[in-house]
Design a protein around this motif. Structure first.
Motif, short mmCIF file in Angstrom:
data_model
loop_
_atom_site.label_atom_id
_atom_site.label_comp_id
_atom_site.label_asym_id
_atom_site.label_seq_id
_atom_site.Cartn_x
_atom_site.Cartn_y
_atom_site.Cartn_z
N ASP A 34 0.83 -1.21 0.00
CA ASP A 34 0.00 0.00 0.00
C ASP A 34 0.87 1.26 0.00
OD1 ASP A 34 -2.28 -1.54 0.06
OD2 ASP A 34 -2.51 -1.42 2.24
N ALA A 35 1.93 1.24 0.79
CA ALA A 35 2.81 2.40 0.88
C ALA A 35 3.53 2.65 -0.44
CB ALA A 35 3.83 2.19 2.00
N ALA A 36 3.97 1.59 -1.09
CA ALA A 36 4.66 1.74 -2.38
C ALA A 36 3.69 2.28 -3.44
CB ALA A 36 5.24 0.40 -2.82
N LYS A 37 2.45 1.82 -3.41
CA LYS A 37 1.45 2.31 -4.36
C LYS A 37 1.19 3.80 -4.12
CE LYS A 37 -3.28 1.38 -6.00
NZ LYS A 37 -4.49 0.52 -5.81
N LEU A 38 1.09 4.18 -2.84
CA LEU A 38 0.87 5.59 -2.50
C LEU A 38 2.06 6.44 -2.95
CD1 LEU A 38 -0.62 7.88 -1.06
CD2 LEU A 38 0.44 7.12 1.08
N ALA A 39 3.28 5.94 -2.76
CA ALA A 39 4.48 6.69 -3.14
C ALA A 39 4.47 7.05 -4.62
CB ALA A 39 5.73 5.88 -2.80
N GLY A 40 3.88 6.17 -5.42
CA GLY A 40 3.81 6.42 -6.86
C GLY A 40 2.93 7.60 -7.23
N HIS A 41 2.09 8.04 -6.28
CA HIS A 41 1.20 9.18 -6.52
C HIS A 41 1.72 10.47 -5.87
CE1 HIS A 41 -2.22 6.99 -8.34
NE2 HIS A 41 -1.84 5.99 -7.57
N LEU A 42 2.80 10.36 -5.13
CA LEU A 42 3.36 11.53 -4.45
C LEU A 42 4.44 12.18 -5.32
CD1 LEU A 42 3.73 10.06 -0.84
CD2 LEU A 42 2.05 11.76 -1.60
N ILE A 91 9.28 -1.36 2.00
CA ILE A 91 8.64 -0.42 1.08
C ILE A 91 9.60 -0.04 -0.04
CG2 ILE A 91 7.60 1.87 0.85
CD1 ILE A 91 6.80 1.67 3.80
N ILE A 92 10.82 0.29 0.34
CA ILE A 92 11.83 0.70 -0.64
C ILE A 92 12.06 -0.40 -1.67
CG2 ILE A 92 14.29 1.24 -0.91
CD1 ILE A 92 14.11 2.75 1.75
N ALA A 93 12.01 -1.65 -1.23
CA ALA A 93 12.24 -2.77 -2.14
C ALA A 93 11.18 -2.86 -3.24
CB ALA A 93 12.27 -4.08 -1.35
N LYS A 94 10.02 -2.23 -3.01
CA LYS A 94 8.92 -2.30 -3.97
C LYS A 94 8.86 -1.06 -4.88
CE LYS A 94 5.95 -5.21 -1.07
NZ LYS A 94 5.92 -6.36 -2.01
N LEU A 95 9.71 -0.07 -4.64
CA LEU A 95 9.67 1.15 -5.43
C LEU A 95 10.52 1.03 -6.69
CD1 LEU A 95 10.02 3.85 -2.61
CD2 LEU A 95 7.93 3.02 -3.70
N ASP A 96 10.11 1.73 -7.75
CA ASP A 96 10.89 1.74 -8.98
C ASP A 96 12.23 2.40 -8.72
OD1 ASP A 96 8.87 0.54 -10.41
OD2 ASP A 96 8.04 2.42 -11.17
N ARG A 97 13.27 1.84 -9.33
CA ARG A 97 14.60 2.41 -9.12
C ARG A 97 14.67 3.86 -9.62
NH1 ARG A 97 19.88 -0.79 -11.01
NH2 ARG A 97 19.17 -2.09 -9.27
N SER A 98 13.96 4.15 -10.70
CA SER A 98 13.99 5.52 -11.24
C SER A 98 13.49 6.52 -10.21
CB SER A 98 13.16 5.61 -12.51
OG SER A 98 11.80 5.26 -12.26
N VAL A 132 14.63 10.76 -6.11
CA VAL A 132 14.58 11.25 -4.74
C VAL A 132 15.99 11.41 -4.16
CG1 VAL A 132 13.84 10.71 -2.38
CG2 VAL A 132 12.28 10.32 -4.30
N GLY A 133 16.84 10.43 -4.41
CA GLY A 133 18.21 10.48 -3.90
C GLY A 133 18.98 11.67 -4.44
N ARG A 134 18.81 11.97 -5.72
CA ARG A 134 19.51 13.12 -6.30
C ARG A 134 18.99 14.43 -5.74
NH1 ARG A 134 19.97 11.09 -12.66
NH2 ARG A 134 21.72 9.64 -12.29
N ARG A 135 17.72 14.48 -5.41
CA ARG A 135 17.16 15.69 -4.79
C ARG A 135 17.76 15.88 -3.39
NH1 ARG A 135 12.32 17.58 -7.34
NH2 ARG A 135 11.75 16.23 -9.10
N LEU A 136 17.90 14.79 -2.66
CA LEU A 136 18.51 14.87 -1.34
C LEU A 136 19.95 15.36 -1.43
CD1 LEU A 136 17.19 11.54 0.24
CD2 LEU A 136 16.55 13.85 0.94
N LEU A 137 20.68 14.84 -2.40
CA LEU A 137 22.07 15.25 -2.59
C LEU A 137 22.16 16.72 -2.96
CD1 LEU A 137 25.03 14.30 -2.66
CD2 LEU A 137 24.71 13.76 -5.08
#
Length: 228
Positions: A93-101, A121-128, A133-138
């Motif tokens: 559910d969390a991974a599905k929600l993340a796709g809409h954020l 949750i992270i394991a279910k997210l698309d690498r892209s 998100v990682g590049r934004r943090l950096l």
């Protein structure tokens, strides 16, 4: 090196507690292991404090369409509360929600997340999405947050996040890592130009250089030395 390691742990603890590092200066002589244990206790205590509330919010979100929940999350809940709720949600559910954020919101949310609670949750997210998100943090200078997630997302994703990063930025991330086992495979995937920058940053004797080199394999240390 113990003084530096303690200082890094104090920075992590201040981040966990949402306070200025100066307020924790009295802990400067505490051992790194004790500070690490204290950070774990604080993290658990802060999460438990609102656990019943966030579980209730997670249950409500499960009854709504993901697109609607995403709107509520971004507008009404904000990054900090959303991070608490994410930690108790069903991973699918969390991974599905993340796709809409929005990725920018996810980056802000990540600053408040405990990576150890959201690995599924992270394991279910698309690498892209993870790379975005990682590049934004950096780009925003959140190297501590990025370091905490590096051990969770793995070397391949981390290499994509750090593509184009300077040697100094990568060194900063490396110093804040909890899981240093990812350093060797990340270093192996970096181009010589970037490793040369890291070598330059560690050329002068100092605690930062010692802390990094102590965690690397002989092959990695040899590569840095050859490019220095």
């Amino acid at each position: 090196m113990t003084a530096l390691t303690s200082a890094l742990e104090i920075t992590k603890l201040a981040h966990e507690m949402h306070v200025d590092e100066a307020e924790l200066a009295f802990l400067a002589t505490t051992s790194p292991d004790d500070l690490r244990d204290l950070r774990g206790v604080v993290s658990h205590a802060m999460f438990s404090r609102h656990e019943s509330r966030v579980k209730g919010l997670a249950a409500v979100s499960k009854k709504l369409p993901a697109a609607v929940t995403a709107k509520i999350t971004e507008i009404a809940m904000g990054p900090m509360l959303s991070a608490r709720v994410a930690a108790v949600m069903d991973p699918t559910d969390a991974a599905k929600l993340a796709g809409h954020l929005k990725p920018a919101f996810l980056a802000d949310l990540s600053v408040h997340l405990d990576p150890s609670r959201v690995g599924a949750i992270i394991a279910k997210l698309d690498r892209s999405l993870l790379v975005d998100v990682g590049r934004r943090l950096l780009a925003d200078g959140h190297v501590l947050t990025l370091a905490r997630f590096t051990g969770v997302v793995g070397p391949e994703t981390s290499l994509q996040v750090m593509d184009g990063a300077s040697g100094a930025e990568i060194l900063q991330v490396a110093l804040f890592l909890d899981d240093t086992s990812v350093l060797d495979p990340i270093l192996a995937g970096l181009p010589d130009e970037t490793v040369s920058e890291i070598a330059a940053a560690t050329a002068d004797p100092g605690e930062a250089a010692e802390a990094l080199l102590a965690t690397l394999s002989e092959d990695s240390r040899a590569r840095i030395a050859s490019l220095a």
